[in-house]
Design an enzyme around this catalytic site. Sequence first.
Site, PDB file in Angstrom:
ATOM      1  N   GLY A 184      -8.651  18.039  -9.350  1.00 13.48           N
ATOM      2  CA  GLY A 184      -8.415  19.177  -8.476  1.00 13.48           C
ATOM      3  C   GLY A 184      -8.182  18.897  -7.006  1.00 13.48           C
ATOM      4  O   GLY A 184      -7.431  19.608  -6.348  1.00 13.48           O
ATOM      5  N   GLU A 203     -13.970  17.867  -2.359  1.00  9.22           N
ATOM      6  CA  GLU A 203     -13.876  18.722  -3.556  1.00  9.22           C
ATOM      7  C   GLU A 203     -12.777  19.753  -3.380  1.00  9.22           C
ATOM      8  O   GLU A 203     -12.562  20.239  -2.264  1.00  9.22           O
ATOM      9  CB  GLU A 203     -15.193  19.492  -3.733  1.00  9.22           C
ATOM     10  CG  GLU A 203     -16.316  18.661  -4.302  1.00  9.22           C
ATOM     11  CD  GLU A 203     -16.542  18.983  -5.768  1.00  9.22           C
ATOM     12  OE1 GLU A 203     -15.595  19.404  -6.461  1.00  9.22           O
ATOM     13  OE2 GLU A 203     -17.686  18.811  -6.209  1.00  9.22           O
ATOM     14  N   ASP A 204     -12.157  20.147  -4.475  1.00  6.51           N
ATOM     15  CA  ASP A 204     -11.179  21.236  -4.422  1.00  6.51           C
ATOM     16  C   ASP A 204     -11.879  22.564  -4.191  1.00  6.51           C
ATOM     17  O   ASP A 204     -11.571  23.299  -3.264  1.00  6.51           O
ATOM     18  CB  ASP A 204     -10.333  21.278  -5.708  1.00  6.51           C
ATOM     19  CG  ASP A 204     -11.175  21.330  -6.990  1.00  6.51           C
ATOM     20  OD1 ASP A 204     -12.414  21.161  -6.939  1.00  6.51           O
ATOM     21  OD2 ASP A 204     -10.586  21.538  -8.069  1.00  6.51           O
ATOM     22  N   ASP A 219     -17.834  26.393  -6.682  1.00  4.90           N
ATOM     23  CA  ASP A 219     -18.020  27.704  -7.298  1.00  4.90           C
ATOM     24  C   ASP A 219     -19.537  27.932  -7.491  1.00  4.90           C
ATOM     25  O   ASP A 219     -20.212  28.392  -6.588  1.00  4.90           O
ATOM     26  CB  ASP A 219     -17.242  27.688  -8.620  1.00  4.90           C
ATOM     27  CG  ASP A 219     -17.171  29.046  -9.296  1.00  4.90           C
ATOM     28  OD1 ASP A 219     -17.325  30.055  -8.627  1.00  4.90           O
ATOM     29  OD2 ASP A 219     -16.952  29.078 -10.528  1.00  4.90           O
ATOM     30  N   THR A 240     -21.405  21.211  -9.851  1.00  7.65           N
ATOM     31  CA  THR A 240     -20.672  19.936  -9.813  1.00  7.65           C
ATOM     32  C   THR A 240     -20.970  19.182  -8.515  1.00  7.65           C
ATOM     33  O   THR A 240     -21.344  18.001  -8.548  1.00  7.65           O
ATOM     34  CB  THR A 240     -19.143  20.175  -9.925  1.00  7.65           C
ATOM     35  OG1 THR A 240     -18.901  20.978 -11.073  1.00  7.65           O
ATOM     36  CG2 THR A 240     -18.374  18.877 -10.027  1.00  7.65           C
ATOM     37  N   ASP A 275      -6.229  24.269 -11.008  1.00  6.29           N
ATOM     38  CA  ASP A 275      -5.523  24.573 -12.254  1.00  6.29           C
ATOM     39  C   ASP A 275      -6.111  25.756 -13.006  1.00  6.29           C
ATOM     40  O   ASP A 275      -7.234  26.188 -12.762  1.00  6.29           O
ATOM     41  CB  ASP A 275      -5.571  23.362 -13.187  1.00  6.29           C
ATOM     42  CG  ASP A 275      -6.958  23.217 -13.836  1.00  6.29           C
ATOM     43  OD1 ASP A 275      -7.960  23.222 -13.099  1.00  6.29           O
ATOM     44  OD2 ASP A 275      -7.038  23.130 -15.080  1.00  6.29           O
ATOM     45  N   ARG A 278      -1.248  23.379 -10.858  1.00  5.11           N
ATOM     46  CA  ARG A 278      -1.774  22.506  -9.800  1.00  5.11           C
ATOM     47  C   ARG A 278      -0.708  22.272  -8.730  1.00  5.11           C
ATOM     48  O   ARG A 278      -1.023  22.033  -7.571  1.00  5.11           O
ATOM     49  CB  ARG A 278      -2.194  21.145 -10.377  1.00  5.11           C
ATOM     50  CG  ARG A 278      -3.413  21.199 -11.279  1.00  5.11           C
ATOM     51  CD  ARG A 278      -3.909  19.784 -11.563  1.00  5.11           C
ATOM     52  NE  ARG A 278      -4.858  19.726 -12.667  1.00  5.11           N
ATOM     53  CZ  ARG A 278      -6.166  19.959 -12.551  1.00  5.11           C
ATOM     54  NH1 ARG A 278      -6.672  20.289 -11.397  1.00  5.11           N
ATOM     55  NH2 ARG A 278      -6.952  19.860 -13.598  1.00  5.11           N
TER      56      ARG A 278
HETATM   57  P1  IMP Z   1     -18.821  24.484  -9.937  1.00  6.65           P
HETATM   58  O1  IMP Z   1     -19.106  25.774 -10.671  1.00  6.65           O
HETATM   59  O2  IMP Z   1     -19.052  24.627  -8.457  1.00  6.65           O
HETATM   60  O3  IMP Z   1     -19.571  23.350 -10.549  1.00  6.65           O
HETATM   61  O4  IMP Z   1     -17.287  24.211 -10.118  1.00  6.65           O
HETATM   62  C1  IMP Z   1     -16.858  23.458 -11.207  1.00  6.65           C
HETATM   63  C2  IMP Z   1     -15.387  23.270 -11.267  1.00  6.65           C
HETATM   64  O5  IMP Z   1     -14.834  24.469 -11.824  1.00  6.65           O
HETATM   65  C3  IMP Z   1     -14.591  23.038 -10.002  1.00  6.65           C
HETATM   66  O6  IMP Z   1     -14.608  21.711  -9.555  1.00  6.65           O
HETATM   67  C4  IMP Z   1     -13.214  23.448 -10.488  1.00  6.65           C
HETATM   68  O7  IMP Z   1     -12.604  22.370 -11.171  1.00  6.65           O
HETATM   69  C5  IMP Z   1     -13.510  24.558 -11.464  1.00  6.65           C
HETATM   70  N1  IMP Z   1     -13.287  25.882 -10.843  1.00  6.65           N
HETATM   71  C6  IMP Z   1     -14.193  26.781 -10.426  1.00  6.65           C
HETATM   72  N2  IMP Z   1     -13.606  27.884  -9.952  1.00  6.65           N
HETATM   73  C7  IMP Z   1     -12.278  27.668 -10.066  1.00  6.65           C
HETATM   74  C8  IMP Z   1     -11.109  28.447  -9.724  1.00  6.65           C
HETATM   75  O8  IMP Z   1     -11.158  29.573  -9.196  1.00  6.65           O
HETATM   76  N3  IMP Z   1      -9.914  27.870 -10.002  1.00  6.65           N
HETATM   77  C9  IMP Z   1      -9.782  26.645 -10.565  1.00  6.65           C
HETATM   78  N4  IMP Z   1     -10.838  25.889 -10.884  1.00  6.65           N
HETATM   79  C10 IMP Z   1     -12.071  26.396 -10.637  1.00  6.65           C
END
Ligand code: IMP
Length: 183
Positions: A43, A98-99, A102, A106, A158, A164
């Site tokens: 990402g 990080e991209d 959420d 992660t 993505d 992407r």
């Molecule tokens: P986390 O919930 O912060 O652990 O996010 C986990 C991963 O979910 C991120 O690194 C993204 O790869 C993916 N992700 C979460 N929200 C989005 C979104 O809105 N678009 C695309 N990928 C997302």
Amino acid sequence: MDQIFGKPLVTQEAMRARIKELGKQISQDYQGKDLLVVGVLKGAYVFFADLVRVIRLPIQIDFLIGQNHKKTGTSGKSVKVWTELTEKIEKRHVLLVEDIVDSGVTAQSLVAKLMKKKPASVAVCALISKPANRKVEVDLRYVGFEVPPTYVVGYGLDFKQKYRNLPYLAKLDPKLVREDTEA
Ligand code: IMP
């Protein structure tokens, strides 16, 4: 592809301008320090390439790549397994790029993983943050944009490995997400 998404949530111009500001701030904060900038793939690949080119310091770069593996047993859940860094990080300053953050799970687990190797510091730089979705606390030193709790794509992000390459950030039509998850 542009017809699917309509108006960008964040335009390419706004991305570039904000990333330039982040680069300036990072360059000031890490002046005179040994900095390793670590991109979280896939990402962060677009953001990472933009960001490192506006950091005016002799940095080194590295990447972490996550792959989903099915857990053995009946849960059907998968776990993300991360590759190892190729550079040593002991006593060095690490900036994790990080991209999107959420839930924060992660970023939090990657910081914990890196801290075990005794770096001088670990800070997180996220292009996008969705604070309303946070489940665990994570200290984001640098954030490009905060967005509402909606699914976004483009600029490296993505949906099912697509979009992407969209050159701006767009909101994914919830209908499209629903149809895909119900299929
Ligand atoms: P986390 O919930 O912060 O652990 O996010 C986990 C991963 O979910 C991120 O690194 C993204 O790869 C993916 N992700 C979460 N929200 C989005 C979104 O809105 N678009 C695309 N990928 C997302």
